[in-house]
Enzyme design. Structure first.
Site, short mmCIF file in Angstrom:
data_model
loop_
_atom_site.label_atom_id
_atom_site.label_comp_id
_atom_site.label_asym_id
_atom_site.label_seq_id
_atom_site.Cartn_x
_atom_site.Cartn_y
_atom_site.Cartn_z
N CYS A 142 -11.02 1.09 -2.52
CA CYS A 142 -11.87 2.24 -2.23
C CYS A 142 -12.56 2.77 -3.48
O CYS A 142 -13.35 2.06 -4.09
CB CYS A 142 -11.07 3.32 -1.50
N HIS A 235 -9.51 1.00 3.08
CA HIS A 235 -8.07 1.24 2.95
C HIS A 235 -7.29 0.42 3.99
O HIS A 235 -6.67 0.99 4.90
CB HIS A 235 -7.75 2.72 3.15
N GLU A 237 -4.52 -0.79 3.75
CA GLU A 237 -3.09 -0.49 3.63
C GLU A 237 -2.68 0.78 4.39
O GLU A 237 -1.48 1.06 4.52
CB GLU A 237 -2.71 -0.35 2.16
#
Length: 302
Positions: A142, A235, A237
């Site tokens: 990001c 993102h 994750e």
């Protein structure tokens, strides 16, 4: 994958409850293999949450991974206790003479500032330059991806008209490149940001490739041809509830945020969010560890 972390790291108990194999130092030393050394520069405000997300993402191959968390000396975290940082994190001065197989540099909630206005920018630039000689492959997330593209290539970021928040569908562009090997033609991933880097600026640099993009969210994945630098403008994750927590935080601040796109059932924040990107996350991190860290770093990385 066995993840090697300190015994009392708070994320450890949660990972074990999810049947993720977490290995202590004694068990690791009994195995006659060299673990991959992964350094994680965690710039996110709620560091324990990000620790859990990244360790979970790194847990889907049979490789042994030894994770070290890095903190900045020029920035004081407001949302994580000093005792946690002092116990589980190291400073750059402690590792600058070491070599690492891989590194992850996270995003940070500073994207509305110019890079040079960020109070730790000089230290971050020093670390990013250091990765060129001391890290085999660095994964940027990001704002960390935007900052790295600016630091290494001078690629600018642009302010969006409004915050991009939600789960978006991306077209994979180069299936033969190992980083996206095994992925479907289209993959889902979360975004949460006010700024962006654009494909036309990335493509001005012959050594960079855009690997996945979305009409709504723009570039999701790009990399340097040799795999030493990977840029994820999103993102993958994130947990199921992360965007929900960010949305409620912005509501409580009176920011009148839009409901995250393609996230809640029937776009109703009272319904449970739909988890649609975990496979993308697992494959992306597994491919990175396998093809750009494990298979390319020498056994004696010194």
């Amino acid at each position: 994958m066995p993840i090697k972390v300190q015994n009392d790291l708070p994320a450890r108990a949660i990972l074990e409850s999810e049947n993720i194999f977490v290995m202590d130092e004694k068990r690791a030393l009994s195995q006659d293999i060299r673990p991959l050394q992964i350094l994680i520069l965690n710039l996110m405000p709620v560091k324990e949450e990000t620790e859990l997300q990244l360790l979970r993402a790194l847990s889907n191959t049979p490789l042994q991974v030894d994770c070290t968390f890095l903190m900045l000396s020029t920035h004081t975290s407001k949302n994580t206790s000093a005792s946690h940082l002092n116990k589980f994190y190291v400073a750059f001065a402690d590792v600058r003479k070491h070599k690492f197989d891989g590194m992850i540099i996270t995003g940070a909630p500073v994207e509305n500032l110019e890079y040079e206005e960020v109070n730790y920018w000089e230290e971050l630039v020093e670390i990013m330059e250091w990765t060129k000689t001391n890290v085999h492959s660095t994964l940027h997330l990001c704002w960390g991806a935007q900052a790295a593209l600016y630091c290494h290539y001078g690629i600018p970021k642009y302010r969006r008209e409004k915050k991009l928040s939600g789960i978006y569908r991306h077209k994979v562009l180069h299936h033969r490149i190992p980083l996206v090997r095994g992925m479907d033609d289209y993959v889902m991933a979360p975004h949460s940001r006010y700024t962006e880097v654009r494909r036309e600026d990335i493509e001005k640099h012959p050594g960079l490739n855009v690997l996945a993009e979305s009409p709504e969210a723009g570039v999701f994945l790009a990399m340097k041809e040799d795999g030493s630098q990977i840029f994820i403008q999103g993102h993958p994750e994130y947990d199921r509830m992360t965007l929900n927590n960010e949305y409620l935080r912005d509501v409580n601040k009176g920011l009148l945020p839009d409901i995250p796109s393609n996230y809640y059932k029937n776009d109703d924040p009272l319904d449970q969010p739909v988890l649609s990107w975990r496979t993308t996350c697992n494959m992306l991190y597994a491919n990175w560890l396998n093809y750009y860290v494990y298979q390319q770093t020498p056994y004696e990385w010194a």
